[in-house]
Design a protein around this motif. Structure first.
Motif, PDB file in Angstrom:
ATOM      1  N   TYR A  40       0.831  -1.207   0.000  1.00 24.20           N
ATOM      2  CA  TYR A  40       0.000   0.000   0.000  1.00 24.20           C
ATOM      3  C   TYR A  40       0.870   1.263   0.000  1.00 24.20           C
ATOM      4  CZ  TYR A  40      -3.814   3.233   1.177  1.00 24.20           C
ATOM      5  OH  TYR A  40      -4.704   4.282   1.178  1.00 24.20           O
ATOM      6  N   ASP A  47      -2.773  -6.192  -9.224  1.00 23.57           N
ATOM      7  CA  ASP A  47      -4.225  -6.268  -9.119  1.00 23.57           C
ATOM      8  C   ASP A  47      -4.773  -5.407  -7.992  1.00 23.57           C
ATOM      9  OD1 ASP A  47      -4.794  -8.564 -11.101  1.00 23.57           O
ATOM     10  OD2 ASP A  47      -3.233  -9.392  -9.829  1.00 23.57           O
ATOM     11  N   GLU A  60      -6.202  -2.284  -5.930  1.00 23.65           N
ATOM     12  CA  GLU A  60      -7.113  -1.223  -6.358  1.00 23.65           C
ATOM     13  C   GLU A  60      -6.365   0.084  -6.602  1.00 23.65           C
ATOM     14  OE1 GLU A  60     -11.093   1.123  -4.665  1.00 23.65           O
ATOM     15  OE2 GLU A  60     -10.215  -0.545  -3.542  1.00 23.65           O
ATOM     16  N   LYS A  61      -5.366   0.378  -5.751  1.00 27.52           N
ATOM     17  CA  LYS A  61      -4.586   1.608  -5.888  1.00 27.52           C
ATOM     18  C   LYS A  61      -3.134   1.252  -6.184  1.00 27.52           C
ATOM     19  CE  LYS A  61      -7.550   4.049  -2.605  1.00 27.52           C
ATOM     20  NZ  LYS A  61      -7.635   4.747  -1.304  1.00 27.52           N
ATOM     21  N   ILE A 109      -7.666 -10.320  -2.155  1.00 21.28           N
ATOM     22  CA  ILE A 109      -7.509  -9.816  -3.521  1.00 21.28           C
ATOM     23  C   ILE A 109      -7.476 -10.969  -4.517  1.00 21.28           C
ATOM     24  CG2 ILE A 109      -5.958  -8.578  -5.103  1.00 21.28           C
ATOM     25  CD1 ILE A 109      -4.961  -6.943  -2.735  1.00 21.28           C
TER      26      ILE A 109
END
Length: 642
Positions: free
Chosen positions: A502, A524, A526-527, A567
């Motif tokens: 992250y 993969d 999201e951010k 994920i």
């Protein structure tokens, strides 16, 4: 009389109310006391990982029998550390008091994974040399990542070599490694004169030498420091292309510079494996036909010391890739052919004309990127990238080769992305003195300063306040990890991987310990935050966890996996991800999973068959948080002697 009767009646009424109130308070007090005692008993933090496992209880009978039948060897010290497990009776975990979900854990049949054949002891799934031979040799494509097909996937445990030993602790590991862990003498013979590596009995010793620094990497770096500033905190992240055994990166660490060292898996057997065994950041990689797996503007410094990359070929294509990953104002250092060719041309067994033409081609390519040559002194040449493209855009109107990449190009996207012969555009700057994309603080302030990508709003739904909140969350988490893993603060874990990094908060909270973190951002996720991590002064890479990671077996001491399996649970087989983690993890290494109870129990049911010992623990904020922690330790075992 009537008045007295009324007084008696009110007196009895008040007395009844007082008794009722006393009874309610007593019952409430007992309920609260029972709750507090129950919560304390269920949420007591174990003082060590071994205590955590012993309190859980594991049935080791089947595992022991399986280990004997596969003729594996066991480390006595490891057995002592985990002896409490074999004597414990299986205990069913009950999370009823922790949350409102109904969870019943039944006695599941554990699937035990057999060891792979000993020939796979150094197996690297996506850099397998036999598979690589199927691919084109042009632009080194055959040495790039080529992962196994479905029918080539392995469902077995990669065996450590016989007599495998736990590596030396840092900083001793910088200079020594056990021969039994990497039984390869080739480099000690091939590079004997250059002092890469020497064999001393049952140990390797790393004198710190290199092809272009026979006096040692330390003296070589001192030479560079006389030409550009290395110790004022402006240079923090570096990339070393064709790193050998990563002595350059090893000696940069004492100057608070962290290098991402990479080299291919080629005839120089196990060079990246040696680097990681030393406790130095490294990864298997090559400058080939694809972008390097890093975002744009990631590194303050790029280095090539006789790295054998043909910088002059393909119209300077490889230099345009260095330009992409180099931060505005960053430096590129080149030593070795063709630099100082007038002195070395006979030893290099090349003609003066050939070497002069090569250097001229490199100089032309650098000018086309708008780089400025800082100096050429002795064996070193240094160029600097401009801090913005204001002047470069004017130059490109005249010199159009290579052209600027289109504005639709995604400069941070670098996973299986082919190289393009164009110059990556920098973010707009308003004046010639402005750093494109935003200026960075010097190290160590950089680690906690709000990164420019967040300030500019390029990360969705992430601002300065959320960045600071994330830092506080990780400060609390590391404090909790120190309770459940006391070894964390004692140098037990040198090489650490965060599989779902992250914003890099985990790495930032670990700064005070003698360790480094490979921050991995899943493709993969999201951010896409890897650029933020580099702006904080940390290193990392992109990765698809449905595939193997570009490292050798047994190269990490601690792996952190927070929210990762949520994920990937619908993308690929969770078992394969866990087997890859087992390949990467050293014997007696530790894994911290963070996820829902349902996911963690699924993970635990698989790792029980991988010779791991584990226990599910409460969240650092207490038992009512639905996210839980699975703490696991890989057992010591080795493959059989041939």
């Amino acid at each position: 009389m009537q008045k007295m009767a009324k007084e008696n009646s009110s007196h009895h009424l008040a007395e009844a109310k007082r008794k009722r109130l006393t009874w309610i308070l007593c019952v409430s007090g007992l309920c609260i006391l029972s709750y507090v005692l129950g919560s304390w008993q269920n949420n007591t933090v174990p003082t060590s990982s071994s205590e955590a496992y012993s309190r859980m209880g594991c049935d080791e009978t089947t595992t022991t029998t399986r280990a004997q039948t596969t003729q594996t060897q066991t480390n006595p010290s490891s057995d002592d550390n985990l002896s409490s497990l074999s004597s414990s009776e299986p205990v069913e975990l009950d999370f009823e008091s922790h949350h409102k979900l109904e969870l019943k854990i039944t006695n599941q049949t554990v699937k035990y994974f057999e060891p792979c054949d000993m020939s796979l002891s150094e197996y690297t799934p996506c850099e397998d040399r036999e598979r690589g031979r199927r691919f084109d040799r042009n632009m080194m494509k055959y040495r790039e990542r080529h992962c196994p097909s479905k029918d080539e996937l392995l469902y077995c445990l990669i065996p450590p070599p016989p007599n495998y030993k736990i590596p030396f602790k840092w900083p001793q590991s910088r200079d020594y490694a056990w021969y039994d862990n990497i039984p390869h003498k080739e480099l000690s013979i091939e590079k004997a004169i250059q002092n890469w590596i020497q064999v001393e009995g049952e140990r390797f010793r790393f004198p710190g030498g290199g092809t272009m620094f026979p006096r040692g990497a330390d003296a070589y770096i001192d030479d560079i420091a006389r030409l550009i500033p290395l110790t004022d905190g402006a240079i923090r992240t570096a990339i070393d292309t064709g790193c050998g055994v990563a002595s350059f990166g090893a000696y940069l660490l004492k100057r608070d510079i962290v290098a991402m060292s990479f080299a291919p898996r080629d005839t120089h057997e196990a060079q990246v494996q040696f680097a990681l065994e030393r406790g130095v950041p490294a990864i298997i990689g090559i400058m080939g036909s694809r972008r390097l797996p890093y975002p744009a503007r990631a590194f303050d410094l790029a280095h090539c010391s006789r790295c054998l990359i043909p910088w002059f070929q393909n119209d300077g294509l490889y230099l345009t890739e260095v330009d992409r990953v180099l931060r505005p104002g960053g430096y590129w250092i080149l030593s070795g052919p063709p630099i100082n060719w007038k002195k070395y041309w006979k030893g290099w067994e090349r003609s003066q004309e050939d070497l002069k033409q090569e250097q001229d081609s490199i100089e032309d390519a650098a000018r086309s990127l708008c780089w400025k040559k800082v100096t050429e002194k002795g064996d070193l040449s240094i160029w600097q990238k401009p801090i913005n493209h204001i002047e470069c855009n004017k130059l490109k109107r005249v010199h159009k080769s290579p052209p600027l990449c289109s504005k639709s190009d995604l400069p941070d996207f670098a996973w299986y992305k082919d190289l393009e012969s164009c110059v990556t555009q920098l973010p707009e700057a308003n004046s010639p003195d402005e750093f494109a994309g935003g200026a960075l603080e010097d190290w160590p302030d950089r680690a906690f300063a709000v990164p420019p990508r967040i300030i500019r709003g390029t990360i969705p739904d992430t601002n300065a306040e959320k960045f600071r909140e994330d830092n506080e969350v990780w400060k609390e988490r590391i404090a909790y990890y120190k309770q459940i893993m006391p070894e964390l603060s004692k140098g037990r874990f040198r090489n650490i991987m965060d599989m779902n990094a992250y914003l890099g908060g985990f790495a930032a909270a670990m700064m005070k310990y003698p360790s480094w973190v490979m921050n991995v951002v899943p493709v993969d996720a999201e951010k896409q935050t890897l650029g933020v991590i580099f702006e904080r002064g940390f290193i990392g890479t992109y990765q698809d966890w449905c595939e193997g990671f570009s490292t050798y077996p047994r190269t990490y001491d601690l792996i952190h996996a927070g929210g990762l399996f949520s994920i990937y649970e619908n993308r690929c087989d969770v078992t394969l991800i866990l087997l890859e983690m087992d390949r990467i993890l050293r014997p007696e290494g530790t894994v911290v999973f963070r996820d829902t109870v349902e996911m963690l129990t699924k993970i635990q049911s698989i790792t029980n068959g991988m010779r791991w010992k584990s226990r599910i623990l409460d969240h650092e904020k207490g038992p009512f948080n639905p996210e839980k922690i699975l703490l696991a330790v890989k057992s010591y075992w080795t493959g059989p002697s041939s």
